[in-house]
Design an enzyme around this catalytic site. Sequence first.
Site, PDB file in Angstrom:
ATOM      1  N   HIS A 198       2.718   7.192   2.604  1.00  0.00           N
ATOM      2  CA  HIS A 198       3.841   8.456   3.255  1.00  0.00           C
ATOM      3  C   HIS A 198       4.715   8.560   1.788  1.00  0.00           C
ATOM      4  CE1 HIS A 198       3.032   6.549   7.320  1.00  0.00           C
ATOM      5  NE2 HIS A 198       2.426   7.325   7.361  1.00  0.00           N
ATOM      6  N   ARG A 471      -3.658   1.498   1.163  1.00  0.00           N
ATOM      7  CA  ARG A 471      -3.590   2.357   0.715  1.00  0.00           C
ATOM      8  C   ARG A 471      -2.495   3.205  -0.530  1.00  0.00           C
ATOM      9  NH1 ARG A 471      -1.541   5.524   6.634  1.00  0.00           N
ATOM     10  NH2 ARG A 471      -0.847   7.094   5.947  1.00  0.00           N
ATOM     11  N   CYS A 508      -6.736  14.668  10.599  1.00  0.00           N
ATOM     12  CA  CYS A 508      -5.299  15.324  10.483  1.00  0.00           C
ATOM     13  C   CYS A 508      -4.850  14.123   9.488  1.00  0.00           C
ATOM     14  CB  CYS A 508      -4.490  14.905  12.096  1.00  0.00           C
ATOM     15  SG  CYS A 508      -4.211  13.404  12.176  1.00  0.00           S
TER      16      CYS A 508
HETATM   17  C1  PEP Z   1      -3.557   9.544   9.289  1.00  0.00           C
HETATM   18  O1  PEP Z   1      -3.634   7.178   9.236  1.00  0.00           O
HETATM   19  O2  PEP Z   1      -4.368   9.388   8.914  1.00  0.00           O
HETATM   20  C2  PEP Z   1      -2.344   9.268   9.612  1.00  0.00           C
HETATM   21  C3  PEP Z   1      -2.308  11.117   9.779  1.00  0.00           C
HETATM   22  O3  PEP Z   1      -1.181   9.120   9.704  1.00  0.00           O
HETATM   23  P1  PEP Z   1      -0.478   8.228   8.866  1.00  0.00           P
HETATM   24  O4  PEP Z   1      -0.695   8.929   7.710  1.00  0.00           O
HETATM   25  O5  PEP Z   1       0.826   8.397   9.183  1.00  0.00           O
HETATM   26  O6  PEP Z   1      -0.280   6.486   9.108  1.00  0.00           O
HETATM   27 MG    MG Z   2      -2.372   6.417   9.961  1.00  0.00          MG
END
Ligand code: PEP
Ligand code: MG
Length: 594
Positions: A198, A471, A508
Amino acid sequence: MSDPDEGKTGELTLYGRSVSRGVTVGTALCLYGAKRQYYRREIGSEDLDRENGRFSSAVLAAKEQLSEIASADGGDGNQARIFETHILFLEDLSLLRQIETMIHDQRVNAEWAVKTVIDKYVTRYKSLSDRHLQEKYIDLEDVGERILTALGGGGENSYSLDSDTVIIAKELNPSTLIELSRKHPAAVVTESGGWTSHTFILARELELPAVTGIRQLLRSVETGEKIVVDGYGGKVILRPAEDTLEKFRSPEKETAAAGSGSVDPEAALETLDGFQITLRANLDITRDFTAAARSGGKGIGLYRSEFLFNQFRGYPSEDEQYESYLRIAEEANSHGIRIRTFDLSINRVAVGIDGREKNPALGLRGIRLSKRYEAEFRTQVRALLRAASMHSISIVLPMISDCEEVKWARKIVSEEKARLDSEGLEHGDPEIGVMIEVPAAVLSIDRILEEADFVNIGTNDLVQYLLAVDRDNEEVADWFRTVHSSVLKSLRIVLDAARSKEKGALVCGEMAGSPLYVPILLGLGAREFSMNINSLPRVRSLVSKIAVEECEEALEEIELLPDGDERDEGIRRIFQEKWGGLVDFDSLLSFRRR
Ligand code: PEP
Ligand code: MG
């Protein structure tokens, strides 16, 4: 990666990985701390009393938290004993005095004094020969972190940055970046954090150049030093020589086709062979939406509501949420907004939980946390329902792994609608969709689609969970393979299922905003994409110049490629041959090798 000890004078280049484009020449500011991040700040004599007051209140708050946790354990368990040891540290007069003296004599902020004195004690404990005493340093570090966290509670943070500040940290919390962003820093460099973490999603949203993956960065850089951040080449240059500075003050522009200019916000976007494609924007911080509309963004496809948590320092009240949702929904155009309910982990909402979950990504987070904290979920649902009476708002549920969770959320939504009715309060009737980001949700997509009105495909988490790759951990970034055959197969399963049930499917995750992956997604059948506002022009431009049929052909070739580097290289070759005139895939890949 370079050895940080290689000479501390003279120019030094350290190599990492680019996670947000751009070049900056600035001044380093080193941040420390895990949950609460801070730096050394000098204070005036008029602020001494206030600073000492902050410190005493933080010690008191930390003690109260510990007593609460110790008594929750029944007062005689192992946990209670550990926390009682921690309380003893907080009552150690010599330790407390040293911190107060440092604040006073050196005129520094409380955070810095706590860190310096605790570090000194930790070094001393570590050098003891008695193993039992030696291990006390772990408790002491814990106590230090607790005081630092308490120092952040309540009141405005006193970050004050120069306009050329380059933030340097081991790992930067998204909440710290949000706070710092109000003072307009120039760039971010960290030791760890991945492309889809994030923090870097935000850095790209804020257009801040960022580089990560530089080992032992904090040992190499000092606050106040000049630094060049090259967010194209994935490197930083410390103590740059004058000719280096010159070169970076007028950097070469990116070669990839940018696609710019304004478009009619209502104009349809079509591929060359006439497929209608919808682009929406992802939003994490409240921001002017006009730039997104200008680039053809049709509403907001993902609003990460948990970012409100930073703003309100905890769960916002129903009215605070209601006001915030109204404000954001007003920004979006008539195409509406999809608001995701809080996707938080337990350590963000409960004190004293840090470190207790060994795998927070697999722990009590997203919809699971909402089930545990049902009252807070109901509050959010009420705020969303009320805001939906005035705007086109849909609800998205995070971290769904089975259809029971969707049924549970639907039941809460209808109960809260009935309560609002009985209270005479207006509400809307929002659609309820789910994030598809857990492999179990992919494999049970048919059942989930019976309960959900639409799906938002979160590729960031989907890749993380499919490939078992954190991630946020730069060390395993080479294993985070967005085009792994298992990822593409999963996407196909979800997109096919949604199409056959005539339900919307919006991609997304970060994959949706990259010209490298958009042709693959189009080939797989994706027709709706939501991305960082800054990615809209490039993706829009590319989509309008390619045909779905070509994307399907490319995908057939890609699917024959083995996983690993050969696959990445094959994609580069195929794309460069097909669309090299539109996008410089070579430079895109050298910018980010995943
Ligand atoms: C994802 O996991 O791809 C997502 C869009 O949500 P976040 O990045 O907030 O986990
Ligand atoms: Mg997510």
